[in-house]
Design a protein around this motif. Structure first.
Motif, PDB file in Angstrom:
ATOM      1  N   UNK A 271       0.810  -1.200   0.000  1.00  0.00           N
ATOM      2  CA  UNK A 271       0.000   0.000   0.000  1.00  0.00           C
ATOM      3  C   UNK A 271       0.854   1.265   0.000  1.00  0.00           C
ATOM      4  N   UNK A 272       1.993   1.194   0.653  1.00  0.00           N
ATOM      5  CA  UNK A 272       2.816   2.391   0.774  1.00  0.00           C
ATOM      6  C   UNK A 272       3.706   2.619  -0.447  1.00  0.00           C
ATOM      7  N   UNK A 274       3.333   0.621  -3.440  1.00  0.00           N
ATOM      8  CA  UNK A 274       2.621   0.272  -4.664  1.00  0.00           C
ATOM      9  C   UNK A 274       3.448  -0.523  -5.664  1.00  0.00           C
ATOM     10  N   UNK A 344      -3.157   0.785  13.473  1.00  0.00           N
ATOM     11  CA  UNK A 344      -2.496   0.839  12.177  1.00  0.00           C
ATOM     12  C   UNK A 344      -2.904   2.036  11.347  1.00  0.00           C
ATOM     13  N   UNK A 345      -1.899   2.648  10.685  1.00  0.00           N
ATOM     14  CA  UNK A 345      -2.216   3.721   9.739  1.00  0.00           C
ATOM     15  C   UNK A 345      -2.653   3.137   8.410  1.00  0.00           C
ATOM     16  N   UNK A 346      -2.228   1.905   8.121  1.00  0.00           N
ATOM     17  CA  UNK A 346      -2.635   1.292   6.857  1.00  0.00           C
ATOM     18  C   UNK A 346      -4.097   0.906   7.041  1.00  0.00           C
ATOM     19  N   UNK A 347      -4.941   1.909   6.911  1.00  0.00           N
ATOM     20  CA  UNK A 347      -6.308   1.745   7.377  1.00  0.00           C
ATOM     21  C   UNK A 347      -7.136   0.834   6.498  1.00  0.00           C
ATOM     22  N   UNK A 348      -6.963   0.942   5.231  1.00  0.00           N
ATOM     23  CA  UNK A 348      -7.801   0.138   4.366  1.00  0.00           C
ATOM     24  C   UNK A 348      -6.937  -0.691   3.452  1.00  0.00           C
ATOM     25  N   UNK A 351      -8.475  -2.663   0.927  1.00  0.00           N
ATOM     26  CA  UNK A 351      -9.242  -1.957  -0.100  1.00  0.00           C
ATOM     27  C   UNK A 351      -8.327  -1.436  -1.186  1.00  0.00           C
ATOM     28  N   UNK A 352      -7.278  -2.158  -1.467  1.00  0.00           N
ATOM     29  CA  UNK A 352      -6.368  -1.686  -2.501  1.00  0.00           C
ATOM     30  C   UNK A 352      -7.117  -1.451  -3.805  1.00  0.00           C
ATOM     31  N   UNK A 353      -8.119  -2.293  -4.023  1.00  0.00           N
ATOM     32  CA  UNK A 353      -8.882  -2.143  -5.253  1.00  0.00           C
ATOM     33  C   UNK A 353     -10.135  -1.296  -5.026  1.00  0.00           C
ATOM     34  N   UNK A 354     -10.284  -0.750  -3.841  1.00  0.00           N
ATOM     35  CA  UNK A 354     -11.498  -0.008  -3.528  1.00  0.00           C
ATOM     36  C   UNK A 354     -12.216  -0.691  -2.394  1.00  0.00           C
TER      37      UNK A 354
ATOM     38  N   UNK B  14     -15.132   5.035  -4.953  1.00  0.00           N
ATOM     39  CA  UNK B  14     -14.390   4.078  -4.144  1.00  0.00           C
ATOM     40  C   UNK B  14     -13.976   4.612  -2.773  1.00  0.00           C
ATOM     41  N   UNK B  91      -0.996   7.779   0.883  1.00  0.00           N
ATOM     42  CA  UNK B  91      -0.028   6.909   1.527  1.00  0.00           C
ATOM     43  C   UNK B  91      -0.664   5.673   2.149  1.00  0.00           C
ATOM     44  N   UNK B  92      -1.839   5.853   2.700  1.00  0.00           N
ATOM     45  CA  UNK B  92      -2.362   4.788   3.546  1.00  0.00           C
ATOM     46  C   UNK B  92      -3.641   4.126   3.070  1.00  0.00           C
ATOM     47  N   UNK B  94      -6.393   2.443   0.152  1.00  0.00           N
ATOM     48  CA  UNK B  94      -6.517   1.843  -1.158  1.00  0.00           C
ATOM     49  C   UNK B  94      -7.041   2.813  -2.201  1.00  0.00           C
ATOM     50  N   UNK B  97      -4.664   5.145  -3.806  1.00  0.00           N
ATOM     51  CA  UNK B  97      -3.770   4.648  -4.859  1.00  0.00           C
ATOM     52  C   UNK B  97      -4.318   4.992  -6.241  1.00  0.00           C
ATOM     53  N   UNK B  98      -5.627   5.135  -6.328  1.00  0.00           N
ATOM     54  CA  UNK B  98      -6.241   5.440  -7.618  1.00  0.00           C
ATOM     55  C   UNK B  98      -5.877   6.847  -8.101  1.00  0.00           C
TER      56      UNK B  98
END
Lengths: 487, 413
Positions: A271-272, A274, A344-348, A351-354, B14, B91-92, B94, B97-98
């Protein structure tokens, strides 16, 4: 829109202040959907109120009770399962800015919190203090209050358990205010202990505001750990990872451990930074065990546990991926350590794809193979790819009975703009829910998901009827988050 | 410039309200803090990024009630384009990223908010009343302050400065409207004068465009006046490229961000664009910048949003500050990409001064806790709003631009 809406909104504005209530179309649209939109259809509330204290909440509830208006309490709004969608309209009671952390009692190791307190907020508050809250593995932007209320998963000692609430203050649907635990007893030493009779705190847990609005709670604190190690081990097959995980929990040398498959790993690891999916495909193993060893008091015990972990790892035949994964997760090992030990800051990540869809439930570890193969089959039958879309997450939960696990069956590639996929997803979810309920592979749902609970209640017999009667007794006008949990 | 709102549909569809956009990275800050000024000021969810996402989504699917217009204007025109939301989202999350794929080159959340403002201009909802004078002034005077173009060089006083249009210079100092006309404001700043002193002391062959300098267009872009921005950008790019200078130096974070980040959408600038702090950092490396007078002061540094989050210039200002003899730098917990905005940008100072001042006073309060004597920054617009915030809250803290401290350190004994 409710009748006499001008009258209602004018009273709401009087109660909470002009700028803190709205009936505007576009303000209402902000609250109409969450990740569960294929199952909980988008619906605007009729009114929004931003509340700041219990007195305001009681005034709003009394107004709603008088006029039969649904009330949907919302603690932070990072919701993924439709529990705060106003399916029958009504008032969204937004409590994000009720976020005090107060009445710290170091001796009793408790503190009081309000609904808007986030996981990150409470973690930051206690960092370095010698005490710690139970750190949820939910994103740090989520309400820790709601997480405790609905019982979450935690990144801390699994022996801490999943129940962290000592007592609560609740505004009932008729506007009465009650306190559970010893806090309700006049002359009590404090809001920390149990009182005689049934534990009313538990009655209000696991329900999304369907019995009243919980406005504050006293929660347990734990000794801050002094030693901690994060580990990530990789496997090409499920079996050795499952065996190793069982050994960890049986002998209790780890604080917590998550079993994550490749599909899920690919979605949240990069996520960070990519990395392209093809690179992730080559890099990521089939299965990963991610967890930690922690200790608050004894370095000797910590070292002994590390030794047992290393021995178990050697025996399991896995590969140590700690360096690679921690780099991928947060760009640096310390970042990953923070992600895994605190909020965690990597919250979603998922949801990399949404959006994503998940069915989460408790079940015996021994059923993992049946769950995996059957949910993969159902996913494939509905046009989802088992190598790309479907995932299974397995986490042993406390109290560990040698069996109990948290399972999360996921479709990770949900596209909210794809109508065809929505239909397939609905069919997939219905079939999965039926299979899970019919096959004896689960104990119960993790959370009272609207679509899943509906099916469960129909199979609950007299217990379901008792639940309904309980709801009718506490909330005779059915104004509290109607359509959720009890139907 | 044509606005294509449709390109945002995938992104806003999204957004799953995961909300790292609303708060800073508490791991880095050591404290939990919300970073969206308008969100924290108004507190209604509509004002936070996830709320604004739903506004755009509602607009794109045609779910607009006539009574919504004022709310749209309020929600988007109170945004300072500070970029705190975009840093965390990219940064954090999903969906963030778009953003990297939009337009094939990557965009930011504040691009959505600014496009929405431009769309409201196209619809005739905007400009809001408070911005009309600003827009008119840019059209008539080439600056947003309703000042005559002929007075742009008054800040020079008796100083002889080369006209880059007529004389050969290596460096064009693009002064910017706020630094040029700052002498008339309630809190006069010395940024332009200090920059001139420094360039002279360095022996740089430099000049300005004098009274012919035009607004960089940043305020126009930030309030959705895209046609006005494009006209200014084209004119400036043409002018810059005709001068034959090697380097353009700005002392304003807004001008810098416009030239560096926004102009490439309009055309190519041939000279290298540098913020004065980057220019000074280079001089330090070359050992050309000699600061031998002690400026004994404990200071903190406020990252201007357009320099930091927009252009990723975080280190140069700090290196310059740390090189000044006697200066002790104490960091805000909310610094660098987790910085709290000064509150002035994107037309907010002109239209919502209450919000701008509240935001600035919050920053001053944060500085008070650091036990420092002064807040420094690297932008005359931040300077002005922070100084107003300090005065309004009765703080004894001084506010300086980095150039002022450098100028003190190189002043003849």
């Amino acid at each position: 829109m409710q009748p006499d809406s001008d009258h209602i909104i004018s009273i709401l504005k009087e109660v909470v202040g002009h700028g803190n209530a709205s009936a505007r179309n576009v303000d209402r649209a902000v609250y109409m959907k969450d990740q569960n939109w294929p199952f909980t259809a988008p619906q605007k509330p009729d009114y929004i109120v931003k509340v700041f204290n219990t007195a305001q909440i009681r005034s709003v509830i009394r107004l709603a009770y008088r006029h039969n208006i649904p009330v949907i309490p919302l603690a932070q709004g990072v919701n993924v399962r439709g529990l705060c969608i106003p399916t029958q309209g009504g008032i969204i009671m937004d409590m994000r800015h009720m976020n005090r952390i107060f009445n710290l009692n170091k001796e009793m190791m408790t503190v009081e919190i309000e609904p808007g307190v986030t996981g990150g907020e409470i973690a930051a508050y206690f960092a370095g203090s010698g005490l710690r809250p139970a750190h949820t593995s939910a994103p740090d932007t989520c309400s820790i209050f709601a997480n405790y209320l609905l019982r979450g998963l935690y990144h801390t000692q699994s022996s801490d358990g999943i129940d962290h609430i000592m007592s609560m203050e609740i505004v009932l649907p008729n506007g009465d205010i009650i306190q559970t635990g010893s806090a309700g007893v006049i002359g009590s030493a404090g809001p920390h202990g149990r009182s005689g009779g049934p534990d009313l705190t538990q009655l209000f847990m696991g329900v999304p505001g369907a019995f009243g609005v919980v406005t504050r709670m006293t929660v347990k604190l734990y000794p801050e750990f002094k030693w901690a190690k994060v580990f990530t081990y990789a496997y090409d097959e499920w079996e050795p990872a499952i065996e190793f995980m069982k050994d960890m929990e049986d002998k209790k040398y780890v604080a917590h451990v998550d079993l994550i498959d490749k599909v899920l790993l690919k979605t949240f690891m990069p996520i960070d930074i990519a990395l392209p999916e093809e690179t992730m495909d080559k890099l990521m193993p089939k299965i990963m065990l991610i967890g930690s060893v922690q200790d608050a008091f004894s370095e000797e015990r910590y070292n002994a546990n590390i030794k047992m972990l290393e021995g178990g790892f050697k025996k399991s035949g896995g590969k140590d991926f700690t360096t690679i994964v921690t780099q991928l997760m947060a760009g640096d090992p310390e970042g990953a350590r923070r992600e895994l030990l605190y909020g965690g800051r990597i919250t979603q990540g998922m949801c990399r794809y949404g959006y994503y869809h998940a069915l989460a439930f408790y079940g015996p570890l021994t059923k993992w193979k049946e769950i995996l193969s059957n949910t993969e089959r159902i996913a494939e039958e509905n046009g989802f790819d088992r190598e790309h879309d479907h995932s299974l997450l397995v986490i042993p939960t406390s109290p560990w009975t040698g069996q109990s696990c948290y399972y999360e069956v996921e479709i990770l590639t949900v596209d909210p703009t794809d109508d065809d996929q929505r239909v397939r997803l609905q069919k997939y979810a219905r079939e999965c829910i039926s299979w899970l309920l019919d096959s004896g592979v689960m104990y119960g749902w993790f959370r009272p998901y609207t679509d899943a609970m509906d099916a469960q209640l129909r199979r609950w017999g007299p217990t379901g009827e008792f639940m309904r009667n309980l709801k009718r007794m506490i909330d005779p006008k059915n104004i509290m988050n109607p359509g959720k949990f009890i139907f | 410039m044509e606005v294509k709102m449709d390109k945002w549909f995938d992104m806003v569809s999204n957004c799953c309200h995961c909300r790292p956009c609303a708060s800073g990275d508490w791991h880095a800050m050591g404290e939990w803090a919300e970073l969206c000024p308008k969100g924290l000021y108004f507190k209604m969810e509509s004002f936070y990024a996830p709320g604004a996402m739903e506004f755009v989504h509602a607009y794109l699917r045609g779910d607009i009630d006539p009574a919504d217009k004022d709310r749209y204007l309020e929600v988007f025109y109170t945004c300072t384009s500070c970029g705190a939301c975009t840093v965390q989202c990219e940064k954090y999350s999903g969906p963030g990223q778009k953003l990297k794929k939009v337009d094939g080159k990557g965009r930011h959340l504040y691009d959505i908010w600014e496009d929405m403002k431009a769309e409201m201009v196209r619809l005739g909802w905007a400009p809001i009343e408070e911005h009309k004078k600003l827009i008119q002034s840019i059209n008539e005077n080439d600056n947003p302050y309703a000042q005559s173009a002929a007075e742009r060089v008054k800040w020079c006083g008796k100083r002889k400065i080369k006209d880059a249009s007529k004389e050969n210079v290596d460096v064009l100092y693009f002064v910017g409207c706020t630094a040029s006309y700052g002498y008339r404001s309630r809190y006069p700043n010395e940024v332009a004068d200090a920059t001139a002193q420094i360039l002279d002391a360095l022996g740089v062959n430099w000049g300005t465009l004098g009274n012919d300098e035009m607004c960089c267009g940043s305020p126009s872009k930030r309030i959705g006046q895209y046609d006005q921005f494009e006209r200014l950008a084209k004119a400036n790019i043409e002018k810059f490229n005709s001068l034959g200078v090697k380097t353009i130096v700005t002392s304003c974070a807004g001008c810098y961000s416009a030239l560096k980040e926004l102009y490439p959408d309009v055309g190519e600038i041939k000279p290298k664009v540098m913020h004065i702090t980057e220019f000074l950092e280079r001089q330090l490396k070359k050992k050309a910048l000699k600061m031998d007078k002690e400026v004994k002061m404990k200071v903190t540094y406020h990252d201007p949003c357009h320099l930091g989050r927009h252009a990723h210039v975080y280190d140069a200002p700090r290196k310059v500050l740390e090189a000044i003899p006697g200066v002790e730098l104490v960091e805000f917990p909310q610094c660098r990409e987790n910085s709290w905005c000064c509150g002035a940008g994107a037309g907010v100072k002109a239209a919502y001064n209450d919000l701008a001042l509240w935001t600035s006073k919050r920053r001053i309060d944060q500085a008070e806790k650091l036990d420092v004597e002064a807040v420094t920054s690297a932008c005359p617009f931040c300077y002005r709003n922070l100084a107003e915030g300090a005065a309004d809250s009765g703080s004894k803290l001084k506010v300086f631009d980095i150039t002022e401290l450098v100028a003190k350190a190189i002043a003849k004994k």
